[in-house]
Design an enzyme around this catalytic site. Structure first.
Site, PDB file in Angstrom:
ATOM      1  N   LYS A  36       5.327 -47.463 -74.153  1.00  0.00           N
ATOM      2  CA  LYS A  36       5.549 -47.840 -75.433  1.00  0.00           C
ATOM      3  C   LYS A  36       6.331 -49.511 -75.268  1.00  0.00           C
ATOM      4  O   LYS A  36       6.814 -49.749 -74.229  1.00  0.00           O
ATOM      5  CB  LYS A  36       6.451 -47.005 -75.972  1.00  0.00           C
ATOM      6  N   TYR A 271      22.166 -77.827 -80.361  1.00  0.00           N
ATOM      7  CA  TYR A 271      22.311 -77.555 -82.004  1.00  0.00           C
ATOM      8  C   TYR A 271      23.824 -77.155 -82.120  1.00  0.00           C
ATOM      9  O   TYR A 271      24.386 -76.328 -81.107  1.00  0.00           O
ATOM     10  CB  TYR A 271      21.337 -76.455 -82.476  1.00  0.00           C
TER      11      TYR A 271
END
Ligand SMILES: *Cc1c(COP(=O)(O)O)cnc(C)c1O
Length: 378
Positions: A36, A271
């Site tokens: 998965k 940033y």
């Protein structure tokens, strides 16, 4: 290797782990590879191909779409969907002999209807709720579901399963013991009702490694197959008890430098200007960011390896870029390789380390690596 950011999958390590884990199995237990979440971020198709070559006995996926991809690759493999399947998709499962996880009466009724319509058998694994409070039928409602299964000629009870809530914590095994005892009781009741499910399974990696008596006829192994311990305490317990198991990490995550620049003390990086250079430094720009799965929580804390030297992430991780301090690396040039997870020289950055820096577990760090990044089998 003309990618600026990529994942390397070590086929030898994956093969080693599968063989080593198979070597721990109790008599009669088969090995189910859990694929998965894009094979825990390693690459679904790539891992499926290698696992098939290792002759694993079964494959577990989360959903019917993954199951159909696998079915196209491996026409006769046992494929089990662990997660929820919409009733609209039952025909896909039935027509491709995909085994489904089931736990409600109305699911059985709908499967019987779909099975009759296509004149085929629906193979189900009845999931028992033993304490994880996730998917599963409460033992109190077992006979209601069995009654419907008994009345369904197109539904075959191929398996019975449950899932442990806390088997990774070996300091207190009482809850796991209780779950296993309850599971055995329910399996006994199902047998007494006349059913002979071929697949009885509850063991994830931790239980497969530590508790051979839980193996049943199938173990569902995810994280350990990828060379990562389910938890630190599982690894410590293995060492203490001299369990003969070495795991080798399968995945490496690499990128290449996009720019190198020397900046004076006092320069803010990235940033928000959250980090300011305390001294003149050499900064490398890496073409990888949170879109790729390099978590924003790694801002200013994680390290990467350049020429075998640890280099700290500087300032905020951006969407597609991140800056690192390469002042300590004697020779740095654009397009040079950088290791985000894996080995470089004497140093290793493990998935667990990156996870800890991001405040999470290796499972999440690995499965969040963007599936669109190229996976290269080496
Ligand atoms: C993911 C999963 C596993 C595998 O767990 P690991 O700890 O990665 O081995 C097994 N069973 C179920 C139901 C799962 O969802």
């Amino acid at each position: 290797m003309n990618h600026k950011t990529w994942i390397e999958i070590d086929e030898r390590a994956l093969t080693h782990n599968i063989v080593a884990l198979k070597g721990l199995l109790s008599e009669g237990a088969k090995f189910c590879a859990v694929l998965k979440a894009n094979a825990y971020g390693h690459g679904f198709v790539e891992v499926a191909r290698i696992a098939a070559r290792c002759n694993v006995d079964a494959f577990a996926v989360d959903n019917i779409d993954e199951a159909l991809v696998l079915r196209a690759m491996l026409p006769s493999a046992l494929v089990l969907v662990l997660g929820y399947t919409l009733k609209e998709r039952y025909a896909d499962a039935i027509n491709n002999e995909i085994h489904l996880t089931v736990y409600e009466k109305d699911q059985v009724v709908a499967l019987e209807y779909a099975g009759a319509e296509h004149a085929k058998t629906a193979f189900i694994h009845l999931k028992i709720e033993t304490g994880t409070s996730r998917q599963g039928v409460l033992p109190d409602h077992l006979y209601d579901v069995l009654e419907v299964i008994g009345a369904s000629s197109h539904v075959a009870l191929a398996g019975v399963s449950t899932h442990f809530a806390n088997v990774e914590d070996t300091t207190d095994t009482s809850f796991a013991n209780r779950q296993f005892a309850l599971f055995q009781e329910v399996v006994g009741a199902i047998r007494n009702a006349g059913y002979r499910p071929e697949w009885v399974h509850c063991s994830n990696s931790a239980a497969t490694i530590l508790y051979p008596d839980t193996h049943g006829s199938l173990v569902r192994v995810g994280i350990a197959m990828y060379g990562i311990w389910p938890s630190e305490i599982v690894e410590q317990t293995v060492r203490r008890h001299n369990v003969p198991l070495e795991l080798e990490p399968v995945l490496a995550w690499k990128t290449r430098i996009a720019q190198v620049k020397s900046l004076p003390a006092g320069t803010p990086i990235s940033y928000g200007m959250t980090e300011v250079l305390r001294k003149a430094s050499r900064i490398a720009v890496l073409p990888v960011g949170y879109w790729d799965g390099f978590d924003r929580g790694l801002s200013s804390v994680a390290e990467v390896l350049v020429n075998g030297i640890r280099c700290k992430v500087m300032g905020r991780v951006c969407m597609n870029m991140v800056m690192v301090d390469v002042s300590a690396v004697p020779q740095v040039e654009p397009e040079q390789e950088v290791v985000l997870i894996g080995r470089s020289g004497r140093f290793v950055i493990a998935a667990e380390e990156m996870a800890a820096h991001a405040g999470t577990i290796s499972y999440e760090t690995l499965t969040r690596i963007n599936p669109l990044l190229p996976r290269i089998v080496i």
